[in-house]
Every structure is written in C-alpha cells, then in structure tokens.
Design an enzyme around this catalytic site. Structure first.
Site, short mmCIF file in Angstrom:
data_model
loop_
_atom_site.label_atom_id
_atom_site.label_comp_id
_atom_site.label_asym_id
_atom_site.label_seq_id
_atom_site.Cartn_x
_atom_site.Cartn_y
_atom_site.Cartn_z
N GLY A 194 -40.70 40.14 73.74
CA GLY A 194 -40.92 41.35 72.94
C GLY A 194 -39.66 41.96 72.36
N LYS A 224 -50.17 28.46 81.24
CA LYS A 224 -48.79 28.84 80.97
C LYS A 224 -48.30 29.59 82.21
CE LYS A 224 -45.90 31.81 78.15
NZ LYS A 224 -45.87 32.96 77.24
N ALA A 244 -40.87 33.45 73.29
CA ALA A 244 -40.29 34.77 73.57
C ALA A 244 -39.06 35.08 72.71
CB ALA A 244 -39.93 34.95 75.03
#
Lengths: 66, 260
Positions: free
Chosen positions: B159, B98, B185
């Site tokens: 986050g 990734k 995300a």
C-alpha cells in the site's frame, strides 16, 4: 445449551447439527468454512456433526483483500 | 499477447493479478478487473460478519472466470497461515493460496521464517503455494526447493505506492529463479509495472494503485497497457546501458567537413 460463536456466547437448542446451525444463520448458500474448537469440519460432515455445550464454533468467509 | 503466463499448470493471457481490497463496491471491482484484463484476483479469509455481505465480491469474479487466489492475510505465524489456507480451500474448493505472514503492522513486512514454515507444510498438503516475501534471493531459492508455485517478492511495503525500492534484488531473483516471479506490493503507478515487466517479472500484483485512484477504471486500463508495453519491451530486448554516448546520426562527419 450455550456455545461460543465467532467470539460471542449464544444460546442454541440441543441436538443441533452444524448444518442446521448454519442454515438458521441463513449462511448455507454463502462461501463459508466452519471450524469447531479450532478444527475445520468439512462441509460433507456438517449434517452429522452435532454441537455440544461449550463448543467454540467459528464460521469464516472470503472478503476483499490484497 | 501470445506469450502466456503459466502458474501452477494454468495459462493466462494477462500478467496482472488484482488485489480486491479497498474497492467501494463489488461492482466497481468487477469492472476494474475487466478493464485491467486481469484473470487472477486475491481475497482474504475472515470470521463472518452476518451483517456484512462483502463476500458477494466473489460471485461476479467467478462469473467472469477469474482464478481466485485467497490469501492468509492477518496470520501472525505459520500455524495461523496454515489454518487460513485450509479454511480458504474448504470454503472455495480452490487449492491456490497466497501465503502472507506479517506480524508487524507498521510496515506489514513478511516474516520469512514463519512464511517458510507455512509453505513447507502447505506444499506437502498439495496446495499451490504463492508466498509473499521480501525481495530476498536466497529465500526465493529455498522456497523454490520445497515446491512453491511461484514467489511473490515485494517492490516496497504493502500500500506504500513507493514502487520498486528493491529493484536490484528483484533483478537477481528474476535472473536466478526457476519458478515464476510475481512482483507484489508497492507498485504505485503503471510506470512501476512497466519497469517490473521490463526486467523480466512474470506477473505483477496490483491493489492500492488501482483501488485508490481517482478514476479506478481508467487506472485499471492504464495498468493493462503497462503490462503490454513492459512485457513487449522485455521480449524485444532493451538496449544496453553505457557510460558514454552512441551517435544515432552521422553528424560528426558532416561537421568535420564544414570545419575545413
């Protein structure tokens, strides 16, 4: 001789292979990769790769992350 | 579920990818993975801390048959990302990577130029490349052209738990993409994941939403149900949205009769 290991200067014995270095750190069974002077040294070459004075050795592992 | 997710030639029953950060222990992480049904998990490459044994997270995941997807998190440019990818492949003997390049620490938004450069090299080196990118349809097509295995556009900053702020762009990406689209995300709640799957996402990546939950295992289970519901709804075909109403009962005729 002195080498730089993960950002710290340390004293190691002469004629030390990368494999022996990793074994002395008790890291041989862990999921790691090693780079010397910012070049990755494949595991299969560790036994025949001998550290020299002033080399920079970095050992990496996999940690938690997203 | 019968419709499997295929990534880089491998098939998976689950469409969730678990980010392994922020868990209190490897044991909780492994249990959360199991509850979520996920068969793919991400991890990061770091200089080893000999006092720290957090790399022990990997063994239980391998025992569970989880596909490991190391990332290049921490890389500030293409060169660092390529180095991290090569280290990960050397350590894990896994060619999945990734690609994350985010020099900005405030929003952790991915650098599209450095990410593209890194992907170009890594694809040529035979890696299975999964770039984390902003929800940019043009960039997705450029990455597709150089041979990435999937694209991983963000819903909102890492986050942030803000959900799918980029929804309209994600829809374009999904509609136009010839490689799997993994929404990565910002997914903060199972409802965000349901939405992602309803619009046709192939997979979702979840980390903070589970790791920071009050009950991580229960939340992992909730995401497992969310992927099933969202994907099933997508396969079923959602009703079109219209501006006016659509009668669902024959009430109008009955009222007309009563008014006479």
């Amino acid at each position: 001789m002195k080498i730089n290991y993960n950002g710290t200067t340390i004293e190691v014995k002469d004629n030390l292979s990368l494999h022996s270095f990793v074994t002395e750190l008790q890291l041989e069974s862990r999921t790691i990769a090693a780079a010397v002077n910012e070049e990755i040294v494949p595991k299969k070459n560790w036994e025949n790769f001998f550290l020299q004075e002033g080399m920079t050795v970095d050992i990496f592992n996999l940690v938690a992350g997203g | 579920m019968t419709d499997k997710l295929t990534l880089a030639g491998k098939s998976f029953d689950s469409r969730l990818i678990i980010g392994t950060g922020k868990y209190a222990s490897g044991e909780i992480l492994a249990k959360a993975c199991k509850e979520s049904g996920a068969q793919i998990a991400t991890m990061a490459v770091k200089r080893i801390d000999t006092q720290d044994h957090t790399d022990e997270i990997i063994s239980p995941l391998l025992d569970m048959g989880i596909q490991l997807m190391p990332n290049t998190s921490g890389a500030k440019n293409a060169k660092e990302a390529i180095f991290a990818a090569q280290l990960a492949r050397e350590a894990l003997e896994v060619d999945w990577i990734k690609v994350e390049v985010h020099p900005d620490v405030k929003y952790l938004l991915p650098d599209p130029i450095e990410t593209f450069k890194a992907c170009e090299v890594l694809c040529k080196e035979g890696f299975k490349v999964f770039p984390y990118i902003n929800a940019d349809p043009v960039l997705c097509k450029r990455l597709e052209d150089i041979g990435v295995s999937a694209v991983m556009p963000l819903g909102s900053p890492i986050g942030s738990a803000r959900g799918l702020d980029t929804l309209s762009m994600l829809k374009i990406i999904i509609r136009e993409s010839h490689v799997p689209v993994i929404i990565d995300a910002g997914i903060g709640a199972p409802s965000d994941a349901v939405k992602a799957f309803e619009i046709g996402a192939d997979a979702c990546m979840i980390n903070t939403a589970i790791a920071a939950a009050g009950d991580q295992l229960k939340m992992a289970r909730a995401f497992n149900l969310a992927q099933e519901a969202g994907r099933m709804a997508y396969k079923a075909g959602l009703a079109d949205k219209i501006e006016t109403s659509r009668a669902t009962s024959p009430m109008e005729a009955f009222l007309k009769e009563a008014m006479k």
